[in-house]
Design an enzyme around this catalytic site. Structure first.
Site, PDB file in Angstrom:
ATOM      1  N   LYS A 140       0.837  -1.211   0.000  1.00 50.35           N
ATOM      2  CA  LYS A 140       0.000   0.000   0.000  1.00 50.35           C
ATOM      3  C   LYS A 140       0.870   1.259   0.000  1.00 50.35           C
ATOM      4  O   LYS A 140       0.661   2.174  -0.806  1.00 50.35           O
ATOM      5  CB  LYS A 140      -0.895  -0.006   1.246  1.00 50.35           C
ATOM      6  CG  LYS A 140      -1.535   1.322   1.567  1.00 50.35           C
ATOM      7  CD  LYS A 140      -2.432   1.224   2.778  1.00 50.35           C
ATOM      8  CE  LYS A 140      -1.789   1.557   4.090  1.00 50.35           C
ATOM      9  NZ  LYS A 140      -1.495   2.981   4.304  1.00 50.35           N
ATOM     10  N   ASN A 141       1.844   1.307   0.900  1.00 49.49           N
ATOM     11  CA  ASN A 141       2.609   2.541   1.069  1.00 49.49           C
ATOM     12  C   ASN A 141       3.580   2.804  -0.074  1.00 49.49           C
ATOM     13  O   ASN A 141       4.125   3.896  -0.181  1.00 49.49           O
ATOM     14  CB  ASN A 141       3.363   2.529   2.402  1.00 49.49           C
ATOM     15  CG  ASN A 141       2.412   2.702   3.578  1.00 49.49           C
ATOM     16  OD1 ASN A 141       1.221   2.971   3.390  1.00 49.49           O
ATOM     17  ND2 ASN A 141       2.929   2.537   4.786  1.00 49.49           N
ATOM     18  N   CYS A 182      -4.934  12.726  13.312  1.00 47.13           N
ATOM     19  CA  CYS A 182      -5.243  11.316  13.085  1.00 47.13           C
ATOM     20  C   CYS A 182      -5.404  10.650  14.432  1.00 47.13           C
ATOM     21  O   CYS A 182      -5.206  11.272  15.459  1.00 47.13           O
ATOM     22  CB  CYS A 182      -4.197  10.654  12.206  1.00 47.13           C
ATOM     23  SG  CYS A 182      -2.909   9.791  13.066  1.00 47.13           S
ATOM     24  N   ARG A 189       0.143  14.582  13.796  1.00 48.61           N
ATOM     25  CA  ARG A 189       0.752  14.273  12.490  1.00 48.61           C
ATOM     26  C   ARG A 189       0.818  15.492  11.553  1.00 48.61           C
ATOM     27  O   ARG A 189       0.058  15.606  10.584  1.00 48.61           O
ATOM     28  CB  ARG A 189       0.034  13.106  11.815  1.00 48.61           C
ATOM     29  CG  ARG A 189       0.181  11.831  12.593  1.00 48.61           C
ATOM     30  CD  ARG A 189      -0.322  10.636  11.843  1.00 48.61           C
ATOM     31  NE  ARG A 189       0.592  10.222  10.775  1.00 48.61           N
ATOM     32  CZ  ARG A 189       0.331   9.219   9.939  1.00 48.61           C
ATOM     33  NH1 ARG A 189      -0.807   8.566  10.055  1.00 48.61           N
ATOM     34  NH2 ARG A 189       1.189   8.870   9.020  1.00 48.61           N
ATOM     35  N   ASP A 249       4.960   0.561  11.953  1.00 46.43           N
ATOM     36  CA  ASP A 249       3.744  -0.086  11.451  1.00 46.43           C
ATOM     37  C   ASP A 249       3.643  -1.555  11.858  1.00 46.43           C
ATOM     38  O   ASP A 249       2.630  -2.195  11.593  1.00 46.43           O
ATOM     39  CB  ASP A 249       3.680   0.031   9.914  1.00 46.43           C
ATOM     40  CG  ASP A 249       3.294   1.434   9.467  1.00 46.43           C
ATOM     41  OD1 ASP A 249       2.959   2.266  10.325  1.00 46.43           O
ATOM     42  OD2 ASP A 249       3.338   1.700   8.249  1.00 46.43           O
ATOM     43  N   ARG A 291      -8.392  -0.676   4.758  1.00 42.28           N
ATOM     44  CA  ARG A 291      -7.464   0.317   4.220  1.00 42.28           C
ATOM     45  C   ARG A 291      -6.123  -0.314   3.868  1.00 42.28           C
ATOM     46  O   ARG A 291      -5.410   0.202   3.006  1.00 42.28           O
ATOM     47  CB  ARG A 291      -7.217   1.427   5.252  1.00 42.28           C
ATOM     48  CG  ARG A 291      -8.408   2.336   5.472  1.00 42.28           C
ATOM     49  CD  ARG A 291      -8.011   3.525   6.325  1.00 42.28           C
ATOM     50  NE  ARG A 291      -6.717   3.995   5.885  1.00 42.28           N
ATOM     51  CZ  ARG A 291      -5.745   4.425   6.679  1.00 42.28           C
ATOM     52  NH1 ARG A 291      -5.914   4.478   7.968  1.00 42.28           N
ATOM     53  NH2 ARG A 291      -4.605   4.832   6.191  1.00 42.28           N
TER      54      ARG A 291
HETATM   55  C1  UD1 Z   1       4.455   6.835   6.412  1.00 38.87           C
HETATM   56  C2  UD1 Z   1       3.544   5.628   6.280  1.00 38.87           C
HETATM   57  C3  UD1 Z   1       3.051   5.178   7.642  1.00 38.87           C
HETATM   58  C4  UD1 Z   1       4.237   4.955   8.592  1.00 38.87           C
HETATM   59  C5  UD1 Z   1       5.146   6.178   8.611  1.00 38.87           C
HETATM   60  C6  UD1 Z   1       6.418   5.955   9.416  1.00 38.87           C
HETATM   61  C7  UD1 Z   1       2.542   5.945   4.117  1.00 38.87           C
HETATM   62  C8  UD1 Z   1       1.321   6.237   3.317  1.00 38.87           C
HETATM   63  N1  UD1 Z   1       2.429   5.991   5.446  1.00 38.87           N
HETATM   64  O1  UD1 Z   1       3.646   7.879   6.949  1.00 38.87           O
HETATM   65  O2  UD1 Z   1       2.328   3.958   7.480  1.00 38.87           O
HETATM   66  O3  UD1 Z   1       3.743   4.717   9.900  1.00 38.87           O
HETATM   67  O4  UD1 Z   1       5.539   6.522   7.269  1.00 38.87           O
HETATM   68  O5  UD1 Z   1       7.145   4.904   8.868  1.00 38.87           O
HETATM   69  O6  UD1 Z   1       3.592   5.636   3.576  1.00 38.87           O
HETATM   70  N2  UD1 Z   1       6.437  14.611  10.589  1.00 38.87           N
HETATM   71  C9  UD1 Z   1       6.488  15.952  10.880  1.00 38.87           C
HETATM   72  N3  UD1 Z   1       6.196  16.850   9.883  1.00 38.87           N
HETATM   73  C10 UD1 Z   1       5.872  16.442   8.624  1.00 38.87           C
HETATM   74  C11 UD1 Z   1       5.822  15.066   8.335  1.00 38.87           C
HETATM   75  C12 UD1 Z   1       6.114  14.160   9.334  1.00 38.87           C
HETATM   76  O7  UD1 Z   1       6.796  16.345  12.012  1.00 38.87           O
HETATM   77  O8  UD1 Z   1       5.618  17.299   7.774  1.00 38.87           O
HETATM   78  C13 UD1 Z   1       6.756  13.628  11.655  1.00 38.87           C
HETATM   79  C14 UD1 Z   1       5.597  12.705  11.983  1.00 38.87           C
HETATM   80  O9  UD1 Z   1       4.688  13.305  12.893  1.00 38.87           O
HETATM   81  C15 UD1 Z   1       6.307  11.512  12.543  1.00 38.87           C
HETATM   82  C16 UD1 Z   1       7.616  11.478  11.740  1.00 38.87           C
HETATM   83  O10 UD1 Z   1       7.750  12.747  11.151  1.00 38.87           O
HETATM   84  O11 UD1 Z   1       6.629  11.701  13.910  1.00 38.87           O
HETATM   85  C17 UD1 Z   1       7.630  10.443  10.637  1.00 38.87           C
HETATM   86  O12 UD1 Z   1       6.458  10.583   9.836  1.00 38.87           O
HETATM   87  P1  UD1 Z   1       6.463  10.275   8.275  1.00 38.87           P
HETATM   88  O13 UD1 Z   1       7.665   9.434   7.970  1.00 38.87           O
HETATM   89  O14 UD1 Z   1       6.291  11.533   7.526  1.00 38.87           O
HETATM   90  O15 UD1 Z   1       5.166   9.389   8.103  1.00 38.87           O
HETATM   91  P2  UD1 Z   1       4.156   9.380   6.884  1.00 38.87           P
HETATM   92  O16 UD1 Z   1       4.887   9.604   5.611  1.00 38.87           O
HETATM   93  O17 UD1 Z   1       2.993  10.249   7.195  1.00 38.87           O
END
Ligand code: UD1
Length: 438
Positions: A34-35, A128, A133, A323, A415
């Protein structure tokens, strides 16, 4: 609206009724990730034409991304070979709130839209189930490429400067991620490939899903160096071409079925996976007492009896994935000994803990640390989770518990797990999907 989306919504309130206590045994084939599929689908927006993506899992989230692409004017069809995305007719740059609120990963269209059209209007996803997030890093990345960002009525409105020769007007930049972010890395990369000049992007996420995105972009004609490392150098190009790509196997789905084997004292094999992507999960299962064997793209797990308590700390790839944290906590609930589980990625991702406690688990949560004292057994109960992986943990617990477990609100599972009930049944689980009448 696509058929799969409508069907998924109708079935979203179903529940899974599990009669637990029997060891799972047998083999299941892993679906596409999915990701990985979600950013690949978004990347099609960068090049007008027909792209073919194979091994896209049939999930609520991929159906949502289809709807996002359709809202932007793309034409999407599935056939026996896979998903065909035709982006020649892309006519809008707005990803609406109704879609983004159901799936945060919709924000992946921000970078491609801005890079190709110089404009994007993408709803802010909001919070979320396990915390705020933020998307600040996505926004900072676009600003670094020269875009102006405003927040207007809940939307990120991004505008690139015009007239520098790049299709969307973005310019190359240097950007150092203060923390590793999978989504923000993907977005910045998709924007940078059509910017004018060179981008040096450091401390990037190296999750396999991002590596595959970079490989797809290269297949489309992008110039990216350092793929698979934390330092990417992107030389912007003037245009990209459509491509075909097969989605990598889902490492979290594979890990979940293997954990189900450990949890039920069973013997489970997953096929068509990439063991190298699973290394940290396999090590965690071995530390918990299972025997793991790898043969090409097949991984087999044999339970070594009751699991052993083992500590776990989530980390960015190649560390143990957040995850898989909930599923391994389920294993820990019946382990011999105590396990300390720390989530360093999300500090509040323990929605499964109180539900597991309803089945008899002994879990104490303090900040981002959960201490799990293993119990001899769990007892079935009606349970409900508020997110995807938490729901998976409840299913695993139900498979091991005595009696009946009813997991409601399984739209979360829809999902992320393709044909979950069918695959579990192939492993010998007694599991039935029913309309939730409560
Ligand atoms: C992706 C995965 C999710 C997984 C996560 C961490 C997808 C669709 N989802 O989510 O399943 O749990 O990686 O491996 O691929 N953060 C910020 N600011 C931002 C973006 C992120 O502070 O703009 C923080 C988040 O709150 C979190 C950390 O960075 O603490 C990592 O998040 P991130 O790697 O961005 O996760 P996603 O890409 O949302």
């Amino acid at each position: 609206m696509s058929d799969i989306a409508t069907a998924t919504e109708k079935q979203g309130m179903d529940c899974l009724v599990i009669h637990g206590g029997r060891p799972l045994a047998g083999s299941v084939e892993v679906s596409g990730a999915k990701n990985a599929a979600l950013p690949l689908m978004a990347a099609t927006l960068l090049a007008p034409g027909e792209h073919v993506i194979t091994r896209v899992p049939r999930l609520a989230d991929t159906a949502t991304m289809v709807r996002v692409l359709e809202a932007l004017g793309a034409k999407v069809r599935w056939d026996a070979t896979g998903m065909h995305v035709d982006t020649r007719s892309t006519s809008s740059v707005e990803a609406p709130y109704e879609l983004v609120k159901t799936m945060r990963a919709s924000i992946y269209v921000l970078g491609p839209l801005l890079a190709r059209f110089g404009r994007a209007r993408v709803s802010l996803p909001g919070g979320c189930a396990w915390g705020p997030r933020p998307v600040d890093l996505h926004i900072k990345g676009m600003e670094a490429l020269g875009a102006t960002i405003e927040i207007d009525e809940g939307y990120i409105v991004a505008t690139a400067p015009q007239g520098n020769g790049a299709p969307g007007g973005l310019r190359g930049t240097r950007f150092d991620f203060p923390i590793s972010s999978v989504g923000a890395t993907g977005n910045l990369l998709m924007a940078a490939v059509l910017a004018r000049g060179t981008s040096e992007i450091t401390n990037v996420a190296i999750e396999p899903e991002i590596t595959q995105l970079a490989e797809m972009l290269v297949a489309m004609g992008a110039q990216i160096e350092g793929i698979g490392t934390t330092h990417l150098t992107v030389e912007g190009v003037e245009s990209l071409s459509p491509t075909s790509i097969e989605v990598i196997p889902d490492r979290i789905e594979a890990g979940t079925y293997l954990a189900a084997g450990a949890m039920t004292l069973g013997d489970v094999t997953v096929t068509r996976c990439r063991p190298a992507h699973l290394a940290a999960t396999l090590q965690a299962l071995e530390r918990a007492g299972s025997r793991v064997t790898i043969d090409g793209s097949t991984v087999s797990l044999q339970s070594g009896g009751r699991p052993r308590g083992a500590d776990l700390v989530t980390a960015v790839f190649p560390g143990f994935p957040t995850d898989m944290q909930a599923q391994m906590m389920a294993v820990a609930t019946i382990a011999d000994g105590t396990s300390t589980i720390t989530d360093t990625i999300y500090h509040d991702r323990f929605a499964h803990a109180p539900e597991l406690a309803r089945m008899g688990a002994d879990i104490r949560v303090d900040g981002n640390v959960a201490v799990v004292v293993g119990r001899d057994r769990l007892k079935g109960a009606p349970v409900m989770a508020t997110d995807l992986r938490a729901s998976a943990a409840l299913v695993l617990a139900g498979l091991a518990a005595e009696g009946e477990t009813r997991v409601s609100r399984i739209y979360h599972l829809d999902r992320g797990y393709e044909a979950l009930a069918e695959k579990l049944a192939m492993l010998g689980a007694q599991v039935e999907r029913r309309a939730d009448t409560e």
